[in-house]
Design an enzyme around this catalytic site. Structure first.
Site, short mmCIF file in Angstrom:
data_model
loop_
_atom_site.label_atom_id
_atom_site.label_comp_id
_atom_site.label_asym_id
_atom_site.label_seq_id
_atom_site.Cartn_x
_atom_site.Cartn_y
_atom_site.Cartn_z
N ASN A 151 -5.15 9.78 0.87
CA ASN A 151 -5.93 8.89 0.00
C ASN A 151 -7.39 8.77 0.41
OD1 ASN A 151 -4.14 7.68 2.02
ND2 ASN A 151 -5.26 5.80 1.64
N CYS A 328 -6.65 -0.63 0.57
CA CYS A 328 -5.64 -1.56 1.05
C CYS A 328 -5.95 -2.03 2.46
CB CYS A 328 -4.27 -0.88 1.05
SG CYS A 328 -3.93 -0.07 -0.50
N1 PLP Z 1 0.59 5.82 -0.60
C1 PLP Z 1 -0.68 6.22 -0.76
C2 PLP Z 1 -1.09 7.56 -0.26
C3 PLP Z 1 -1.61 5.39 -1.40
O1 PLP Z 1 -2.86 5.81 -1.55
C4 PLP Z 1 -1.19 4.11 -1.86
C5 PLP Z 1 -2.14 3.19 -2.49
O2 PLP Z 1 -3.34 3.27 -2.30
C6 PLP Z 1 0.16 3.75 -1.68
C7 PLP Z 1 1.02 4.63 -1.05
C8 PLP Z 1 0.67 2.44 -2.16
O3 PLP Z 1 0.88 2.48 -3.56
P1 PLP Z 1 1.00 1.15 -4.40
O4 PLP Z 1 -0.37 0.59 -4.53
O5 PLP Z 1 1.56 1.57 -5.71
O6 PLP Z 1 1.93 0.25 -3.67
#
Ligand code: PLP
Length: 388
Positions: A151, A328
């Site tokens: 990400n 996040c």
């Molecule tokens: N995994 C990755 C690689 C992410 O980039 C994200 C969110 O940014 C997530 C998991 C979590 O997803 P969600 O926001 O749908 O809980």
């Protein structure tokens, strides 16, 4: 639709018009899809179509798709289900560049079950080599959990190679494909994984809905205990409106995959060429090879300044939204991105790293405005810090 100044598509994306229309339609579909009477037919049909659309997007069969609330739920479920039948000493093996929805979940599960957790490190370009994953644990392994695309850097991981290792050792492989799905072709069969999580809001679907692919649902442990929805694996009355949005987003992502990826690649090049033309010195945090990176993601460092100052300047002077890393993690007391730290980048690059992510509604004019704002901001801040 235009979306001026938004360069944080990896955090989330806006609903497309087709998604909104499908969700509006689903607001009138009120019956419980589990009901047996004919009036519940439209709700059941909506669910079936959504399962097909999601399956088609990732080359799966509809019976292998289970709706969830988000990517975080999928990652947690995958780890829990994979560990459910594994001996206590078998480790969770993951990588240092995973999202917290995997890393923190793995650590918590390891702690509660007394299970070792091993974390494979990436190379300096953000790619975790398959042999690093293989070497992460010499002992028994309960699950391998590896993301398909990172990400923060966009680095695409060698999942199919890791799947071979997992298969040789008869260990299940979970793939966090939350950032990859909708941005690059994803085939669960080509990847060879046992389960894979995705999330609607990363590809123009609504927030709060996602899906899990499970290769062999008959042997997979349920996410929670309840009624028989989602064949008992993920019980709870389905979020029909959200699932309708996910369904439309999946169909659109599949139809627009090639033009969107081409446009993103062009925009990526336009940013890099523009910065170079303006004489801005920068480094790319991530793979140099275009084939190993998500076409919509650029992680750049501008030595001699602090990324927070640059991001604030872009936001307040030009109305441009970029990210310092994972959205996040911005609320937490964390000094640097754990992904860039794991890549072994020097301090000057860690403090000056910006994530720029773009997508379907990014125009060339927007890209040009970003380049001008970056050139101006970088020159100004470098002058202030004496780095110019
Ligand atoms: N995994 C990755 C690689 C992410 O980039 C994200 C969110 O940014 C997530 C998991 C979590 O997803 P969600 O926001 O749908 O809980």
């Amino acid at each position: 639709m235009t979306l001026k100044g938004y360069f944080d598509y990896n955090a989330t994306t806006p609903l497309s018009d087709a998604v909104k229309a499908e969700m509006r339609h689903a607001m009138e579909v009120f019956a419980n899809p589990s009901a047996a009477y004919p009036a519940a037919g439209p709700a059941r049909a909506l669910l079936a179509q959504a399962r097909q659309n999601v399956a088609d997007l990732i080359d799966a069969a509809p019976e292998q798709i289970f709706f969830t609330s988000c990517g975080t739920e999928g990652n947690n479920w995958a780890l829990q289900a994979s560990c459910a039948g594994a001996p206590g000493e078998a480790a969770i093996v993951t990588t240092a560049i995973e999202h917290d929805a995997t890393l923190a979940a793995a650590r918590a599960l390891g702690q509660s079950q007394g299970r070792p957790v091993h974390v494979a490190l990436p190379q300096s370009d953000g790619i975790v080599r398959a042999d690093a994953v293989a070497r992460a644990s010499a002992g028994p392994v309960a699950v391998y959990s590896v993301m398909l695309a990172n990400n923060e850097t966009g680095a695409i991981q060698p999942v199919a190679e890791i799947a071979e290792i997992a298969r040789d050792r008869a260990v299940p492989l979970h793939v966090d494909a939350v950032q990859a799905v909708g941005k690059m072709p994803v085939s669960v069969r080509a990847l060879g994984c046992d389960c894979l999580s995705l999330s609607g809001h990363k590809f123009h679907g609504p927030k709060g809905v996602g899906a899990m692919y499970v290769r062999d649902p008959g042997t997979f442990a349920p996410m929670m205990i309840g009624g028989g929805q989602e064949r008992g694996l993920r019980p709870g009355t389905e979020n029909l409106i959200g699932i309708a949005g996910l369904s439309a987003a999946a169909a659109e992502a599949r139809a627009l995959m090639d033009p969107n990826a081409a446009r993103n690649r062009e925009n990526r090049k336009r940013i890099l060429d523009g910065l170079r033309r303006q004489g801005v010195a920068f480094s790319i945090n991530g793979p140099a090879d275009d084939a190993r990176i998500l076409p919509n993601t650029l992680n750049l460092s501008f030595d001699g300044l602090r990324a927070e100052a640059l991001a604030m300047r872009l936001a307040h002077l030009q109305g441009i939204a970029v990210s310092l890393g994972s959205a996040c993690s911005t609320n937490k007391d964390r000094r640097h991105s754990h992904v860039l730290v794991a890549m072994g980048l020097p301090e000057a690059r860690l403090v000056s790293a910006l994530r720029i992510s773009f997508g379907r509604y990014t125009s060339q004019a927007d890209i040009d405005a970003l380049v001008r704002a970056l050139a101006d901001g970088v020159a100004h801040l470098r002058q202030l810090s004496g780095a110019a």
